[in-house]
Design an enzyme around this catalytic site. Structure first.
Site, PDB file in Angstrom:
ATOM      1  N   LYS A  36       0.847  -1.203   0.000  1.00 44.78           N
ATOM      2  CA  LYS A  36       0.000   0.000   0.000  1.00 44.78           C
ATOM      3  C   LYS A  36       0.877   1.245   0.000  1.00 44.78           C
ATOM      4  O   LYS A  36       2.083   1.169   0.280  1.00 44.78           O
ATOM      5  CB  LYS A  36      -0.941  -0.027   1.206  1.00 44.78           C
ATOM      6  CG  LYS A  36      -0.265  -0.163   2.537  1.00 44.78           C
ATOM      7  CD  LYS A  36      -1.275  -0.620   3.593  1.00 44.78           C
ATOM      8  CE  LYS A  36      -0.603  -0.898   4.903  1.00 44.78           C
ATOM      9  NZ  LYS A  36      -1.148  -0.215   6.037  1.00 44.78           N
ATOM     10  N   ARG A 130     -10.150  -1.007  15.663  1.00 42.73           N
ATOM     11  CA  ARG A 130     -10.123  -0.177  14.454  1.00 42.73           C
ATOM     12  C   ARG A 130     -11.232  -0.626  13.508  1.00 42.73           C
ATOM     13  O   ARG A 130     -12.175   0.104  13.266  1.00 42.73           O
ATOM     14  CB  ARG A 130      -8.743  -0.263  13.789  1.00 42.73           C
ATOM     15  CG  ARG A 130      -8.591   0.658  12.610  1.00 42.73           C
ATOM     16  CD  ARG A 130      -7.154   0.758  12.123  1.00 42.73           C
ATOM     17  NE  ARG A 130      -6.661  -0.468  11.505  1.00 42.73           N
ATOM     18  CZ  ARG A 130      -5.462  -0.553  10.930  1.00 42.73           C
ATOM     19  NH1 ARG A 130      -4.644   0.476  10.915  1.00 42.73           N
ATOM     20  NH2 ARG A 130      -5.067  -1.700  10.387  1.00 42.73           N
ATOM     21  N   TYR A 260      15.880  29.981   8.116  1.00 41.31           N
ATOM     22  CA  TYR A 260      14.655  30.655   8.573  1.00 41.31           C
ATOM     23  C   TYR A 260      14.612  30.739  10.087  1.00 41.31           C
ATOM     24  O   TYR A 260      14.979  29.785  10.775  1.00 41.31           O
ATOM     25  CB  TYR A 260      13.426  29.877   8.101  1.00 41.31           C
ATOM     26  CG  TYR A 260      13.117  30.022   6.644  1.00 41.31           C
ATOM     27  CD1 TYR A 260      12.807  31.264   6.086  1.00 41.31           C
ATOM     28  CD2 TYR A 260      13.114  28.906   5.818  1.00 41.31           C
ATOM     29  CE1 TYR A 260      12.509  31.371   4.737  1.00 41.31           C
ATOM     30  CE2 TYR A 260      12.818  29.011   4.475  1.00 41.31           C
ATOM     31  CZ  TYR A 260      12.516  30.252   3.938  1.00 41.31           C
ATOM     32  OH  TYR A 260      12.224  30.363   2.615  1.00 41.31           O
ATOM     33  N   MET A 308      11.748  24.344   2.665  1.00 48.22           N
ATOM     34  CA  MET A 308      10.853  23.536   1.836  1.00 48.22           C
ATOM     35  C   MET A 308      11.640  22.680   0.829  1.00 48.22           C
ATOM     36  O   MET A 308      11.301  21.526   0.591  1.00 48.22           O
ATOM     37  CB  MET A 308       9.858  24.428   1.088  1.00 48.22           C
ATOM     38  CG  MET A 308       8.789  23.632   0.369  1.00 48.22           C
ATOM     39  SD  MET A 308       7.668  24.633  -0.615  1.00 48.22           S
ATOM     40  CE  MET A 308       6.538  25.239   0.588  1.00 48.22           C
TER      41      MET A 308
HETATM   42  C1  LIG Z   1      -3.878  -4.579   8.261  1.00 48.23           C
HETATM   43  C2  LIG Z   1      -2.388  -4.492   8.143  1.00 48.23           C
HETATM   44  N1  LIG Z   1      -1.659  -5.608   8.009  1.00 48.23           N
HETATM   45  C3  LIG Z   1      -0.313  -5.577   7.888  1.00 48.23           C
HETATM   46  C4  LIG Z   1       0.385  -4.388   7.871  1.00 48.23           C
HETATM   47  C5  LIG Z   1       1.882  -4.398   7.755  1.00 48.23           C
HETATM   48  O1  LIG Z   1       2.463  -3.944   8.939  1.00 48.23           O
HETATM   49  P1  LIG Z   1       4.042  -3.800   9.097  1.00 48.23           P
HETATM   50  O2  LIG Z   1       4.469  -2.781   8.092  1.00 48.23           O
HETATM   51  O3  LIG Z   1       4.222  -3.318  10.502  1.00 48.23           O
HETATM   52  O4  LIG Z   1       4.630  -5.135   8.855  1.00 48.23           O
HETATM   53  C6  LIG Z   1      -0.325  -3.195   8.008  1.00 48.23           C
HETATM   54  C7  LIG Z   1       0.401  -1.928   8.022  1.00 48.23           C
HETATM   55  O5  LIG Z   1       0.004  -0.911   8.442  1.00 48.23           O
HETATM   56  C8  LIG Z   1      -1.752  -3.246   8.133  1.00 48.23           C
HETATM   57  O6  LIG Z   1      -2.482  -2.139   8.264  1.00 48.23           O
END
Ligand SMILES: Cc1ncc(COP(=O)(O)O)c(C=O)c1O
Length: 400
Positions: A36, A130, A260, A308
């Site tokens: 992701k 969550r 800055y 920046m």
């Molecule tokens: C649902 C879920 N699974 C697995 C992972 C992977 O986690 P990590 O990067 O700590 O291995 C994430 C990362 O945020 C996640 O949200």
């Protein structure tokens, strides 16, 4: 490449990490890699391509958009969307053969009849608070509702561990216990899906009993332990290094200030180097007067506020010139990126020259590393956030 700021994505290190993680993986478990957020900022396409070469056929993303992007150029990899998919998008997911985790945003009675079977996962909340169902009877009811539909197939059930990297494993152990209760209830109802998954990088590094049928690894694949003080994994190698060119080297006298807000007062004569890269590129502004860079094999402090697009470092006593390259994080640059290197190469040749020279400098075990663990702590964040936030204006140079 015109501006001297680029990230090297070292796919050989990705391979190395995957092999290491597989060596620690319980033999009954499958490795899924979280890609992701553009593969944690590394670039999803080269990462997924390399994962396939390493035999990783399962990836996880956060949105259907991310899944469809991968599907546009890869028909084979198994993709799971961890985040919410609305009922009206389920047909699209099914058509693209993407797996989704059900959430409250997609109640089963609102999912229209699908022209193609959609593979779904049950999200189980065992303590992260969550997403997912919190009670075993809810999970069984949901699994039953899925089983009653011809156009849905229950292929997995997953939970997410909130504190698998905590010094005390008690919280994660409690979550695993609750997960077992979910699984028992599903088994009794003869609805246990084939893939039960809970683990992230921390779980993989911590305890094979937490690997179950599949582990969803993210940060460790990219070279970092989720918490090196609790789960040291020195074998992992950072996949991304961020390199910046020196734009100017200048002397500053006592009494002058830097940057800055004039937050840094020069006490004695010093040499300052201005380098490309600032908070718009993803370099945390929290590292003002706190960060460091790797210049000529030495850790050198960031002086004044991070701008920046640039930052200044203390280059006193260093043989540094405009056009030399320093590491904002990651591995010490190859020896050749010196003596005004950037200007000596034509812009259209720079990417290839970076690839060639980076690959030739292959003594990675001995090379100094400016770890994101070190920088992230000073920036009051975590390596994950710094990696994801490297801006898209920073070219990724992929090295095989
Ligand atoms: C649902 C879920 N699974 C697995 C992972 C992977 O986690 P990590 O990067 O700590 O291995 C994430 C990362 O945020 C996640 O949200």
């Amino acid at each position: 490449m015109y501006r001297p700021l680029f990230a090297v994505i070292d796919l050989a290190h990705l391979s190395h990490n995957i092999r290491y993680l597989k060596s620690r993986l319980s033999p009954s478990a499958t490795l899924m890699v979280a890609v992701k957020a553009d593969a944690y900022g590394h670039g999803v396409r080269p990462v997924v391509g390399r994962l396939a070469r390493e035999g990783v056929n399962h990836v996880a993303v956060a949105s259907l958009e991310e899944a469809l992007e991968i599907r546009a150029w890869n028909r084979d990899v198994n993709i799971l969307v961890l985040g919410a998919v609305t009922p009206d998008a389920c047909a699209k997911a099914a058509e693209a053969e993407v797996e989704i985790a059900l959430t409250d945003l997609s109640p089963i009675d609102q999912i229209p009849r699908l022209p193609k079977r959609l593979r779904v996962h049950l999200p189980l909340d065992t303590g992260m608070n969550r997403l997912g169902v919190k009670r075993t009877d809810e999970a069984v009811a949901l699994a039953r509702a899925i089983a009653a539909r011809e156009d849905l197939e229950l292929v997995g059930a997953g939970t997410h561990l909130a504190a698998a990297d905590a010094p005390d494993p008690g919280h994660a152990a409690g979550q695993m216990e609750r997960l077992r209760a979910f699984v028992r209830a599903l088994e009794e109802a003869k609805l246990r899906p084939p893939r039960i998954h809970a683990g992230n990088s921390a779980a993989l590094l911590r305890d094979p009993a937490w690997h179950l049928d599949m582990v969803r690894v993210g940060i460790a694949a990219y070279g970092y332990s989720p918490d090196p003080s609790v789960l040291p994994a020195p074998a992992l190698r950072p996949v991304m290094s961020l390199y910046a060119g020196v734009l100017r080297v200048a002397r500053a006298e006592a009494g002058e200030t830097v940057g800055y807000g004039a937050t840094y007062a020069v006490q004695r004569p010093m040499t300052l180097a201005t380098v490309a890269g600032g908070y718009a590129d993803g370099y945390p502004r929290h590292l003002s007067n706190a960060g460091e860079v790797l210049a000529r094999g030495e850790f050198r402090p960031v002086i004044g506020r991070v701008c920046m697009d640039q930052l200044m470092i203390d280059a006193t006593g260093l043989d540094l010139a405009a056009g030399d390259v320093v590491a904002l994080f990651g591995y010490d640059p190859p020896e050749g990126w010196r003596a005004g290197w950037w200007n000596r190469i034509r812009p259209e040749e720079r990417e290839v020259r970076v690839q060639e020279t980076y690959r030739m400098a292959s003594n990675w075990e001995e090379r100094r590393v400016l770890s994101l663990d070190r920088l992230a702590e000073r920036a009051q964040t975590i390596p994950y956030e710094i990696l994801c936030r490297v801006h898209r204006r920073v070219p990724r140079v992929v090295c095989d």
